[in-house]
Design a protein around this motif. Structure first.
Motif, mmCIF file in Angstrom:
data_model
loop_
_atom_site.group_PDB
_atom_site.id
_atom_site.type_symbol
_atom_site.label_atom_id
_atom_site.label_comp_id
_atom_site.label_asym_id
_atom_site.label_seq_id
_atom_site.Cartn_x
_atom_site.Cartn_y
_atom_site.Cartn_z
ATOM 1 N N ASN A 193 -8.402 63.347 66.002
ATOM 2 C CA ASN A 193 -7.053 63.768 66.356
ATOM 3 C C ASN A 193 -7.032 65.268 66.618
ATOM 4 N N ALA A 194 -6.663 66.053 65.645
ATOM 5 C CA ALA A 194 -6.545 67.495 65.848
ATOM 6 C C ALA A 194 -7.893 68.192 65.679
ATOM 7 N N MET A 195 -8.047 69.291 66.393
ATOM 8 C CA MET A 195 -9.152 70.228 66.163
ATOM 9 C C MET A 195 -8.569 71.627 66.189
ATOM 10 N N GLY A 196 -9.202 72.526 65.467
ATOM 11 C CA GLY A 196 -8.668 73.880 65.447
ATOM 12 C C GLY A 196 -9.592 74.848 64.752
ATOM 13 N N TRP A 197 -9.064 76.072 64.619
ATOM 14 C CA TRP A 197 -9.824 77.163 64.011
ATOM 15 C C TRP A 197 -8.941 77.889 63.004
ATOM 16 N N ASP A 198 -9.547 78.293 61.911
ATOM 17 C CA ASP A 198 -8.884 79.246 61.052
ATOM 18 C C ASP A 198 -9.844 80.393 60.759
ATOM 19 N N ARG A 199 -9.371 81.387 60.062
ATOM 20 C CA ARG A 199 -10.222 82.534 59.736
ATOM 21 C C ARG A 199 -9.840 83.081 58.370
#
Length: 121
Positions: A32-38
């Motif tokens: 479903n979702a993909m993303g980035w954090d930092r």
């Protein structure tokens, strides 16, 4: 098992650009979702950008207009192009994917190991 492997971090001068990649693999039935954090030293983790459904994208206010997230659905890969980088963009960038594994009715979040991005002034 589901694995996320990131690449593309490094050292760049302020104003420069970097492209991060993250490929998901393993027993994936649906992604479903993909993303980035930092996460910067001494700071809380910040969600940077996400792409869900059919190319629905969201960005943190701090990166809007400078970062672009994209996704290759056939390759289960997400990209983050970071432009006009600032020293405050420095941190460990991690990708995530919301995955339903083969044989499971549930979605779970999986995370990569993280890649260091350092922006010098």
């Amino acid at each position: 098992q589901v694995q996320l492997v990131e690449s593309g971090g490094g050292l760049v001068q302020a104003g420069g650009s970097l492209r991060l990649s993250c490929a998901a693999s393993g027993s994936i039935d649906s992604l479903n979702a993909m993303g980035w954090d930092r996460q910067a030293p001494g700071e809380q983790r910040e969600l940077v950008a996400t792409v869900t459904g059919v190319d629905n994208k969201n960005y943190a206010d701090s990166v809007k207009g400078r970062f672009t997230i994209s996704r290759d659905y056939a390759k289960n890969t997400v990209y983050l192009v970071m432009s006009s980088l600032k020293p405050e963009d420095t941190g460990v960038y991690s990708c995530y994917a919301t995955v339903r594994r083969v044989g499971s009715p549930f979605y779970s979040d999986y995370w990569g190991q993280g890649t260091q991005v350092t922006v010098s002034s």
